[in-house]
Design an enzyme around this catalytic site. Structure first.
Site, PDB file in Angstrom:
ATOM      1  N   GLY A 373      22.670 -73.039   6.690  1.00 21.66           N
ATOM      2  CA  GLY A 373      24.143 -72.693   6.832  1.00 21.66           C
ATOM      3  C   GLY A 373      24.364 -71.272   6.419  1.00 21.66           C
ATOM      4  O   GLY A 373      23.471 -70.572   6.003  1.00 21.66           O
ATOM      5  N   PRO A 374      25.693 -71.000   6.700  1.00 18.36           N
ATOM      6  CA  PRO A 374      26.161 -69.467   6.373  1.00 18.36           C
ATOM      7  C   PRO A 374      25.993 -69.177   5.049  1.00 18.36           C
ATOM      8  O   PRO A 374      25.905 -69.931   4.200  1.00 18.36           O
ATOM      9  CB  PRO A 374      27.529 -69.458   6.840  1.00 18.36           C
ATOM     10  CG  PRO A 374      27.784 -70.753   7.463  1.00 18.36           C
ATOM     11  CD  PRO A 374      26.665 -71.580   7.001  1.00 18.36           C
ATOM     12  N   GLY A 376      27.028 -68.261   1.276  1.00 19.07           N
ATOM     13  CA  GLY A 376      27.967 -68.742   0.551  1.00 19.07           C
ATOM     14  C   GLY A 376      28.231 -69.920   0.778  1.00 19.07           C
ATOM     15  O   GLY A 376      29.464 -70.565   0.110  1.00 19.07           O
ATOM     16  N   GLY A 378      26.737 -72.640  -0.521  1.00 21.03           N
ATOM     17  CA  GLY A 378      26.451 -73.743  -1.425  1.00 21.03           C
ATOM     18  C   GLY A 378      24.734 -73.957  -1.588  1.00 21.03           C
ATOM     19  O   GLY A 378      24.596 -74.896  -2.595  1.00 21.03           O
ATOM     20  N   LYS A 379      24.054 -73.182  -0.635  1.00 19.38           N
ATOM     21  CA  LYS A 379      22.580 -73.705  -0.704  1.00 19.38           C
ATOM     22  C   LYS A 379      21.755 -73.539  -1.978  1.00 19.38           C
ATOM     23  O   LYS A 379      21.096 -74.406  -2.604  1.00 19.38           O
ATOM     24  CB  LYS A 379      21.672 -72.822   0.482  1.00 19.38           C
ATOM     25  CG  LYS A 379      22.489 -73.117   1.836  1.00 19.38           C
ATOM     26  CD  LYS A 379      21.714 -72.305   3.002  1.00 19.38           C
ATOM     27  CE  LYS A 379      21.734 -70.877   2.804  1.00 19.38           C
ATOM     28  NZ  LYS A 379      23.105 -70.392   3.193  1.00 19.38           N
ATOM     29  N   THR A 380      21.952 -72.470  -2.691  1.00 20.15           N
ATOM     30  CA  THR A 380      21.365 -72.099  -3.889  1.00 20.15           C
ATOM     31  C   THR A 380      21.726 -72.837  -4.909  1.00 20.15           C
ATOM     32  O   THR A 380      21.150 -73.470  -5.970  1.00 20.15           O
ATOM     33  CB  THR A 380      21.665 -70.378  -4.114  1.00 20.15           C
ATOM     34  OG1 THR A 380      20.597 -69.701  -2.958  1.00 20.15           O
ATOM     35  CG2 THR A 380      20.761 -70.048  -5.460  1.00 20.15           C
ATOM     36  N   GLU A 503      13.621 -69.617   0.833  1.00 17.81           N
ATOM     37  CA  GLU A 503      13.394 -68.573   1.936  1.00 17.81           C
ATOM     38  C   GLU A 503      12.190 -67.730   1.442  1.00 17.81           C
ATOM     39  O   GLU A 503      12.456 -66.564   1.262  1.00 17.81           O
ATOM     40  CB  GLU A 503      14.572 -67.842   2.424  1.00 17.81           C
ATOM     41  CG  GLU A 503      14.282 -67.141   3.725  1.00 17.81           C
ATOM     42  CD  GLU A 503      13.656 -67.938   4.779  1.00 17.81           C
ATOM     43  OE1 GLU A 503      12.724 -68.185   4.922  1.00 17.81           O
ATOM     44  OE2 GLU A 503      14.526 -68.494   5.650  1.00 17.81           O
TER      45      GLU A 503
END
Length: 587
Positions: A373-374, A376, A378-380, A503
């Site tokens: 996803g883009p 910011g 919320g992945k991290t 990543e």
């Protein structure tokens, strides 16, 4: 330890903190008692001098009298030296205990605390504030106690010798106190400001020096020089204020001493000439006057330093009162080879600013789940919740149907292997970094096998000291690809059931990326793997992709499924793959 805000700035929290370090009360009392004895012995010296002056003649001098004076001097010097060492030893033990308390707390505080407070400020608390407390205990408390005894003892003896002459001294002392007390308050104010500025300056150093390569690559030397000079200039100005204030203390004490001397010698001389007192008494008076005036400076410095220490203590107590992570609380997680589920999970770092909203997701055991996803989206933050650096503000995260919060942090994190984008290393050897955090001895064959599986053995053996090679601060003596492979070797050695990859190949060149990718494939085999993907090309073959957008899951499926059903993913993927294709052509 807990303290009320209303106690801040008082002496009680300082005493409570000292008590928490478990000092040796017996040794401390012995050292203080020795200092008291030393001071009492020093009070005998003017009396012996009086006898010597009153009976002075070459014929009246006796070996016994001279020997007694010499013995008193030697005993006083020896006791003073030992008392100073004993108090210094006890002070150092107390400060070592204080630093142990603070260090133990800092390493056990949750990540959320580190996110809220800069590392520079924490370093300042650990070094500067404890040093202020150390100075008070090892130097100024002794001076104050012995000074008070010296002043009180001298005044009592002077009253016994001649109360009229003693009253003359009492005219001078209040004048000295009226001047020195306001100076002490000024010093306290300046000292507090200096400590705060020192913490800020330490923060700047801690930000800039570890990232000096970024500074140079960005031609930002002048910018950082300016930031540093601003802090240096502020500390310089505060230092000048402190120096100006301190410069008043010496001359004032000298002025008071000279005034008292002139008064005592003038009035005392008249009494000697009239026969009211002897010349020896006048000499003793003058010596006792020194034993009153000189400790006044020590006592003033003590109260100034005490105020500084109380301020430092308040800041240390603030840290000690923070709630730390209890690594052992909860049951032990034995089997992590189970499905992980996010059940209606929401999270916000600050009230009203939601980062994740109503996340529902099943992460299958032994499969690769990629979160895309883009920036910011919320992945991290999802990773931070999985690692339990933060707890969800709503909903639960479960493994095998049980909330992960039910398990102890130690046992939960033991089952997780984490390889980040940067894979920072600690200063030390390659072996230290591969074995970092393990609670068992690692054999040479285990170490070599982990390095080989991470495609790191070849480059390690080419280094002059192989596994004993020092990696430098944050591993900067090694390339990005080498650091990544050492991080993968570390994860392999831990043999985790759950693997989290942030990543891990995004910042590498194509050759390093190929080696790291092969190492990751070995690492991922048979493990529950969750990948944060900034570059789609690295995760198109994942078992499931989760598309996260503004903290909300808007699509779940394989790459092909999402290409067909999710318009934003399709646009995102086409853009990513086009960029990768152009980069490959240029390469």
């Amino acid at each position: 330890m807990k303290t009320n805000n209303k106690n801040k700035g008082s002496f009680r929290p300082f005493l409570s903190l000292m008590k928490a370090t478990n000092p040796s009360y017996g040794r401390l009392i012995f050292a203080l008692g020795l200092s008291v004895v030393t001071t009492l012995v020093s009070l005998l010296i003017p009396l012996l001098t009086k006898q010597l002056v009153d009976g002075f003649s070459m014929s009246s001098l006796s070996v016994k009298q001279i020997s007694l004076i010499i013995i008193v001097f030697i005993v006083q010097a020896a006791l003073s030296a030992y008392a100073t060492y004993a108090l210094g030893y006890n002070g150092q033990k107390i400060i070592a205990g204080l630093r142990e308390l603070l260090w133990k707390k800092l390493v056990r505080l949750p990540v959320a605390y580190s996110d809220r407070n800069g590392s520079g400020e924490m370093i300042s608390r650990m070094t500067n504030d404890t040093m202020v407390v150390k100075e008070l205990i090892t130097t100024h408390i002794t001076g104050a106690i012995t000074g008070i005894i010296s002043v009180v003892g001298s005044i009592i003896i002077l009253f016994v010798m001649n109360w009229r002459l003693t009253l003359l001294i009492f005219i001078v002392l209040p004048v000295a106190a009226a001047i020195l007390v306001p100076i002490g308050k000024m010093m306290h104010s300046i000292s507090k400001e200096t400590q705060a500025e020192t913490a800020k300056f330490t923060g700047i150093l801690n930000q800039v020096l570890p990232e000096i390569r970024l500074v140079k690559a960005s031609n930002a030397e002048e910018i950082e020089y300016g930031r540093g000079m601003k802090g240096i200039s502020t500390l310089f100005k505060l230092g000048l204020k402190e120096a100006r204030t301190q410069s008043l203390v010496g001359p004032i004490i000298t002025l008071v001493l000279m005034g008292a001397l002139v008064a005592v010698i003038g009035y005392g001389g008249m009494q000697v000439s009239s026969g009211a007192i002897t010349a020896g008494s006048l000499v003793a008076f003058i010596l006792y006057l020194f034993q009153i005036i000189m400790p006044m400076g020590q006592i003033t410095v003590f109260f100034t330093q005490l105020q500084k220490s109380i301020g430092a203590t308040d800041r240390i107590i603030d840290i000690l009162n923070e709630e730390e992570e209890d690594l052992q609380a909860g049951k032990s997680l034995v089997d992590a080879k189970q499905m992980i589920a996010f059940n209606d999970v929401s999270f916000s770092y600050e009230e009203g600013a939601e980062i994740l909203s109503h996340i529902n997701l099943h992460i299958e055991q032994g499969k690769v789940t990629a979160i895309v996803g883009p920036s910011g989206s919320g992945k991290t933050t999802m990773f931070k919740l999985l690692e339990r650096y933060y707890a969800p503000t709503q909903g639960t995260i479960e493994i095998g149907g049980q909330e992960i919060s039910e398990f102890s942090l130690e046992s939960w994190r033991k089952h997780i292997g984490y390889v980040s984008q940067e894979s920072p290393l600690l200063a030390g050897t390659i072996k230290d970094n591969i074995c970092y955090g393990l609670d068992r001895q690692v054999t040479e064959s285990e170490l070599q096998k982990a390095a080989e599986m991470a495609y790191a053995l070849d480059f390690i053996e080419e280094l002059p000291d192989a596994f004993e090679t020092e990696v430098g601060e944050r591993g900067l003596k090694l390339s990005g690809g080498q650091r990544q492979r050492i991080a993968i070797a570390r994860a392999l050695l831990r043999n985790p059931e759950i693997l989290m990859l942030d990543e891990a190949t995004s910042s590498l060149d194509s050759q390093s990326e190929q080696s790291v990718q092969m190492a990751l494939e070995r690492l991922m085999k048979g493990r529950t793997t969750i990948v944060i993907a900034h570059r789609l090309s690295t995760v198109v073959d994942a078992d499931r992709l989760v598309f996260l957008e503004n903290g909300v899951i808007t699509g779940i499926g394989t790459h092909d499924e999402l290409m067909e059903t999710h318009a934003l993913y399709r646009e995102f993927a086409q853009q990513q793959l086009k960029i990768n294709s152009e980069l490959q052509k240029k390469a």
